[in-house]
Write a protein that holds these residues in place. Structure first.
Motif, PDB file in Angstrom:
ATOM      1  N   GLN A  35       1.509   8.482  -0.039  1.00 18.95           N
ATOM      2  CA  GLN A  35       0.110   8.092  -0.143  1.00 18.95           C
ATOM      3  C   GLN A  35       0.016   6.610   0.222  1.00 18.95           C
ATOM      4  O   GLN A  35       0.855   5.806  -0.211  1.00 18.95           O
ATOM      5  CB  GLN A  35      -0.427   8.309  -1.555  1.00 18.95           C
ATOM      6  CG  GLN A  35      -0.606   9.777  -1.925  1.00 18.95           C
ATOM      7  CD  GLN A  35      -1.430   9.922  -3.188  1.00 18.95           C
ATOM      8  OE1 GLN A  35      -1.255   9.198  -4.159  1.00 18.95           O
ATOM      9  NE2 GLN A  35      -2.348  10.861  -3.164  1.00 18.95           N
ATOM     10  N   VAL A  36      -0.976   6.293   1.008  1.00 19.76           N
ATOM     11  CA  VAL A  36      -1.202   4.903   1.397  1.00 19.76           C
ATOM     12  C   VAL A  36      -2.512   4.447   0.776  1.00 19.76           C
ATOM     13  O   VAL A  36      -3.554   5.080   0.964  1.00 19.76           O
ATOM     14  CB  VAL A  36      -1.251   4.747   2.934  1.00 19.76           C
ATOM     15  CG1 VAL A  36      -1.507   3.298   3.321  1.00 19.76           C
ATOM     16  CG2 VAL A  36       0.048   5.240   3.559  1.00 19.76           C
ATOM     17  N   ILE A  37      -2.427   3.363   0.012  1.00 18.09           N
ATOM     18  CA  ILE A  37      -3.634   2.798  -0.595  1.00 18.09           C
ATOM     19  C   ILE A  37      -4.593   2.375   0.517  1.00 18.09           C
ATOM     20  O   ILE A  37      -4.204   1.700   1.466  1.00 18.09           O
ATOM     21  CB  ILE A  37      -3.266   1.595  -1.487  1.00 18.09           C
ATOM     22  CG1 ILE A  37      -2.402   2.058  -2.668  1.00 18.09           C
ATOM     23  CG2 ILE A  37      -4.527   0.883  -1.986  1.00 18.09           C
ATOM     24  CD1 ILE A  37      -1.780   0.924  -3.468  1.00 18.09           C
ATOM     25  N   GLY A  38      -5.833   2.804   0.402  1.00 18.19           N
ATOM     26  CA  GLY A  38      -6.828   2.524   1.432  1.00 18.19           C
ATOM     27  C   GLY A  38      -6.924   3.595   2.493  1.00 18.19           C
ATOM     28  O   GLY A  38      -7.792   3.534   3.365  1.00 18.19           O
ATOM     29  N   VAL A  39      -6.026   4.588   2.428  1.00 20.82           N
ATOM     30  CA  VAL A  39      -6.048   5.702   3.388  1.00 20.82           C
ATOM     31  C   VAL A  39      -6.130   7.035   2.621  1.00 20.82           C
ATOM     32  O   VAL A  39      -7.106   7.773   2.741  1.00 20.82           O
ATOM     33  CB  VAL A  39      -4.801   5.694   4.296  1.00 20.82           C
ATOM     34  CG1 VAL A  39      -4.855   6.854   5.302  1.00 20.82           C
ATOM     35  CG2 VAL A  39      -4.688   4.361   5.035  1.00 20.82           C
ATOM     36  N   HIS A  40      -5.101   7.314   1.821  1.00 21.06           N
ATOM     37  CA  HIS A  40      -5.084   8.536   1.026  1.00 21.06           C
ATOM     38  C   HIS A  40      -5.740   8.346  -0.336  1.00 21.06           C
ATOM     39  O   HIS A  40      -6.151   9.309  -0.968  1.00 21.06           O
ATOM     40  CB  HIS A  40      -3.647   9.008   0.796  1.00 21.06           C
ATOM     41  CG  HIS A  40      -2.869   9.240   2.043  1.00 21.06           C
ATOM     42  ND1 HIS A  40      -2.096   8.247   2.632  1.00 21.06           N
ATOM     43  CD2 HIS A  40      -2.724  10.339   2.829  1.00 21.06           C
ATOM     44  CE1 HIS A  40      -1.519   8.731   3.718  1.00 21.06           C
ATOM     45  NE2 HIS A  40      -1.883   9.987   3.860  1.00 21.06           N
ATOM     46  N   ARG A  41      -5.757   7.095  -0.812  1.00 21.31           N
ATOM     47  CA  ARG A  41      -6.372   6.765  -2.099  1.00 21.31           C
ATOM     48  C   ARG A  41      -7.115   5.456  -1.954  1.00 21.31           C
ATOM     49  O   ARG A  41      -6.869   4.693  -1.020  1.00 21.31           O
ATOM     50  CB  ARG A  41      -5.315   6.705  -3.204  1.00 21.31           C
ATOM     51  CG  ARG A  41      -4.172   5.770  -2.923  1.00 21.31           C
ATOM     52  CD  ARG A  41      -2.988   6.003  -3.843  1.00 21.31           C
ATOM     53  NE  ARG A  41      -3.229   5.501  -5.205  1.00 21.31           N
ATOM     54  CZ  ARG A  41      -2.369   5.672  -6.205  1.00 21.31           C
ATOM     55  NH1 ARG A  41      -1.241   6.333  -6.018  1.00 21.31           N
ATOM     56  NH2 ARG A  41      -2.647   5.186  -7.389  1.00 21.31           N
ATOM     57  N   ASP A  42      -8.031   5.180  -2.868  1.00 23.01           N
ATOM     58  CA  ASP A  42      -8.944   4.045  -2.707  1.00 23.01           C
ATOM     59  C   ASP A  42      -8.207   2.712  -2.644  1.00 23.01           C
ATOM     60  O   ASP A  42      -7.222   2.487  -3.352  1.00 23.01           O
ATOM     61  CB  ASP A  42      -9.973   4.042  -3.825  1.00 23.01           C
ATOM     62  CG  ASP A  42     -11.035   5.120  -3.644  1.00 23.01           C
ATOM     63  OD1 ASP A  42     -11.138   5.660  -2.527  1.00 23.01           O
ATOM     64  OD2 ASP A  42     -11.767   5.409  -4.608  1.00 23.01           O
ATOM     65  N   GLY A  43      -8.750   1.840  -1.776  1.00 22.03           N
ATOM     66  CA  GLY A  43      -8.069   0.597  -1.453  1.00 22.03           C
ATOM     67  C   GLY A  43      -8.761  -0.651  -1.944  1.00 22.03           C
ATOM     68  O   GLY A  43      -9.489  -0.655  -2.938  1.00 22.03           O
TER      69      GLY A  43
ATOM     70  N   PRO B 252       0.788  -1.233   0.000  1.00 24.99           N
ATOM     71  CA  PRO B 252       0.000   0.000   0.000  1.00 24.99           C
ATOM     72  C   PRO B 252       0.822   1.286   0.000  1.00 24.99           C
ATOM     73  O   PRO B 252       0.252   2.376  -0.104  1.00 24.99           O
ATOM     74  CB  PRO B 252      -0.806  -0.113   1.299  1.00 24.99           C
ATOM     75  CG  PRO B 252       0.069  -0.916   2.204  1.00 24.99           C
ATOM     76  CD  PRO B 252       0.775  -1.907   1.319  1.00 24.99           C
ATOM     77  N   VAL B 253       2.144   1.191   0.123  1.00 29.73           N
ATOM     78  CA  VAL B 253       2.990   2.383   0.220  1.00 29.73           C
ATOM     79  C   VAL B 253       3.284   2.931  -1.180  1.00 29.73           C
ATOM     80  O   VAL B 253       3.971   2.287  -1.974  1.00 29.73           O
ATOM     81  CB  VAL B 253       4.312   2.066   0.944  1.00 29.73           C
ATOM     82  CG1 VAL B 253       5.239   3.281   0.949  1.00 29.73           C
ATOM     83  CG2 VAL B 253       4.040   1.591   2.368  1.00 29.73           C
ATOM     84  N   VAL B 254       2.768   4.113  -1.470  1.00 26.33           N
ATOM     85  CA  VAL B 254       3.007   4.771  -2.759  1.00 26.33           C
ATOM     86  C   VAL B 254       3.830   6.024  -2.492  1.00 26.33           C
ATOM     87  O   VAL B 254       3.393   6.921  -1.771  1.00 26.33           O
ATOM     88  CB  VAL B 254       1.686   5.134  -3.462  1.00 26.33           C
ATOM     89  CG1 VAL B 254       1.966   5.792  -4.820  1.00 26.33           C
ATOM     90  CG2 VAL B 254       0.811   3.892  -3.637  1.00 26.33           C
ATOM     91  N   SER B 255       5.029   6.070  -3.064  1.00 23.79           N
ATOM     92  CA  SER B 255       5.972   7.149  -2.756  1.00 23.79           C
ATOM     93  C   SER B 255       6.385   7.883  -4.024  1.00 23.79           C
ATOM     94  O   SER B 255       6.178   7.398  -5.141  1.00 23.79           O
ATOM     95  CB  SER B 255       7.199   6.585  -2.050  1.00 23.79           C
ATOM     96  OG  SER B 255       7.784   5.546  -2.827  1.00 23.79           O
ATOM     97  N   CYS B 256       7.004   9.042  -3.843  1.00 24.07           N
ATOM     98  CA  CYS B 256       7.353   9.894  -4.984  1.00 24.07           C
ATOM     99  C   CYS B 256       8.643   9.450  -5.669  1.00 24.07           C
ATOM    100  O   CYS B 256       8.833   9.689  -6.861  1.00 24.07           O
ATOM    101  CB  CYS B 256       7.464  11.351  -4.543  1.00 24.07           C
ATOM    102  SG  CYS B 256       8.945  11.733  -3.551  1.00 24.07           S
ATOM    103  N   GLY B 257       9.568   8.861  -4.913  1.00 23.06           N
ATOM    104  CA  GLY B 257      10.809   8.376  -5.486  1.00 23.06           C
ATOM    105  C   GLY B 257      11.934   9.378  -5.578  1.00 23.06           C
ATOM    106  O   GLY B 257      13.051   9.019  -5.979  1.00 23.06           O
ATOM    107  N   HIS B 258      11.690  10.638  -5.201  1.00 28.12           N
ATOM    108  CA  HIS B 258      12.758  11.637  -5.376  1.00 28.12           C
ATOM    109  C   HIS B 258      13.030  12.508  -4.145  1.00 28.12           C
ATOM    110  O   HIS B 258      13.991  13.259  -4.135  1.00 28.12           O
ATOM    111  CB  HIS B 258      12.445  12.548  -6.571  1.00 28.12           C
ATOM    112  CG  HIS B 258      11.101  13.214  -6.502  1.00 28.12           C
ATOM    113  ND1 HIS B 258      10.814  14.264  -5.649  1.00 28.12           N
ATOM    114  CD2 HIS B 258       9.957  12.963  -7.184  1.00 28.12           C
ATOM    115  CE1 HIS B 258       9.554  14.634  -5.817  1.00 28.12           C
ATOM    116  NE2 HIS B 258       9.009  13.858  -6.739  1.00 28.12           N
ATOM    117  N   CYS B 259      12.206  12.417  -3.102  1.00 25.60           N
ATOM    118  CA  CYS B 259      12.457  13.228  -1.903  1.00 25.60           C
ATOM    119  C   CYS B 259      13.595  12.606  -1.089  1.00 25.60           C
ATOM    120  O   CYS B 259      14.100  11.523  -1.413  1.00 25.60           O
ATOM    121  CB  CYS B 259      11.198  13.335  -1.052  1.00 25.60           C
ATOM    122  SG  CYS B 259      10.670  11.762  -0.323  1.00 25.60           S
TER     123      CYS B 259
END
Length: 335
Positions: free
Chosen positions: A107-115, A85-92
């Protein structure tokens, strides 16, 4: 398609939604099983500060890729996957040092975006991890909770000679027990909880000693035994101070909680023993590791499962998970 939606806190429904289409770099997963976590209940009741509404909840899920977006290899179609569920930007900065779980734009799938409490879920291709055939569909959604234990243990570096103390025999505590014993071969794992039924679950999952701390302080029950490694999987603010008092000199303490309540410890209690304190959130690329452990039989996710319930009975499933900790551990939804 059917989706479990929290429209606003305390407003849970099964809604009919259009099937999502994967964008470039995404895949669509036909969800087969999804497991309930405490954070799902927190979103339902409005107690998760990170959630955005309305939200399709669910971050522990498994299914089969049935559609791919542009740029994704069509060979992925039909692949059995567990979803990170961990969706990250890759550059920070956190991403650049291998810590995408605390990405500046996390962004966490199921929290910040639909799961995944839905018949279909669209996720980044990189987040859909293929599973070997010997991992049973019915427990495949439990890869994610075991990554929580994998992540904190990566910091703590358990050793066979450790004496480990785990606070809490809920799902997080039980995964920690299995990883400490089955993967790292820790000599002794002690588990503290206030419910006798949960302590029995701890024993069933490999704990060497269980202690009920509802009335008798742990310091009394440990009788001078000083744990070299402590994991707080109960996540109460008082635990850190007690853990620093109980820990062996040169001990390590791992924290998994998100309580906003303050706790009080002194610098002396830490530096006099040269204690190391580690915190852990979600997981940092731990899916391949856990999938390997599961495939090799080093962990047994089926020992956590107490109920399988159809998606249509989501409110009963969530209420059972929340209200009946004596007989309920992991509840898996059949999609």
């Amino acid at each position: 398609m059917k989706s479990v939606v929290i429209e606003q806190p305390e407003q849970l429904s099964i809604a009919q939604r259009a099937e999502p289409q994967p964008a470039a770099g995404e895949v669509r997963v036909k969800v087969k099983y999804a497991s309930i976590c405490g954070s799902d209940v927190h979103i339902w009741h409005g107690h998760n500060p990170f959630a955005k509404y309305p939200r399709v909840i669910g971050h522990e899920f498994f299914g089969i890729i049935d559609a791919v977006g542009a740029g994704v290899d069509p060979a992925r179609l039909g692949v059995r996957v567990a979803v990170d569920p961990v969706v990250s930007c890759g550059h920070c900065y956190p991403c650049s040092v291998g810590r995408p779980n605390v990405c500046s734009e996390l962004q966490v799938i199921g929290v910040h975006r639909d799961g995944g409490f839905s018949e279909f879920s669209v996720v980044p291709n990189a987040n859909a991890w293929a599973l070997p055939d010997n991992i049973d569909d019915r427990v495949a959604s439990l890869v994610e909770p075991f990554t929580i234990a994998a992540n904190i243990c990566a910091f703590l570096q358990p050793q066979p000679q450790d004496i480990a103390l785990v606070y809490g025999a809920g799902p997080m505590g039980l995964t920690a027990i299995q990883v400490l014993k089955g993967v790292y071969g820790v000599k002794q794992v002690i588990v503290a909880d206030r419910l006798t039924q949960r302590l029995q679950m701890a024993s069933d999952n490999g704990a060497d000693l269980t202690l009920n701390n509802a009335e008798t302080p742990l310091a009394v029950q440990l009788a001078g035994v000083q744990p070299t490694l402590i994991i707080d999987a109960a996540c109460h603010p008082y635990i850190l101070a007690e853990a620093t008092a109980l820990a062996s000199p040169a001990g390590r303490i791992g924290l998994l909680g998100f309580s906003g309540a303050p706790c009080t410890i002194t610098q002396q209690s830490l530096t006099s023993k040269e204690l190391s304190i580690f915190t852990s959130r979600l997981n940092s690329h731990r899916f391949p590791q856990v999938i390997r452990w599961m495939s090799e039989g080093k962990i047994a996710p089926s020992k956590l499962v107490t109920h399988y319930i159809p998606l249509d009975e989501i409110e009963r499933a969530m209420t059972l998970f929340e209200k009946d900790p004596r007989s309920c551990c992991k509840v898996i939804l059949e999609i």
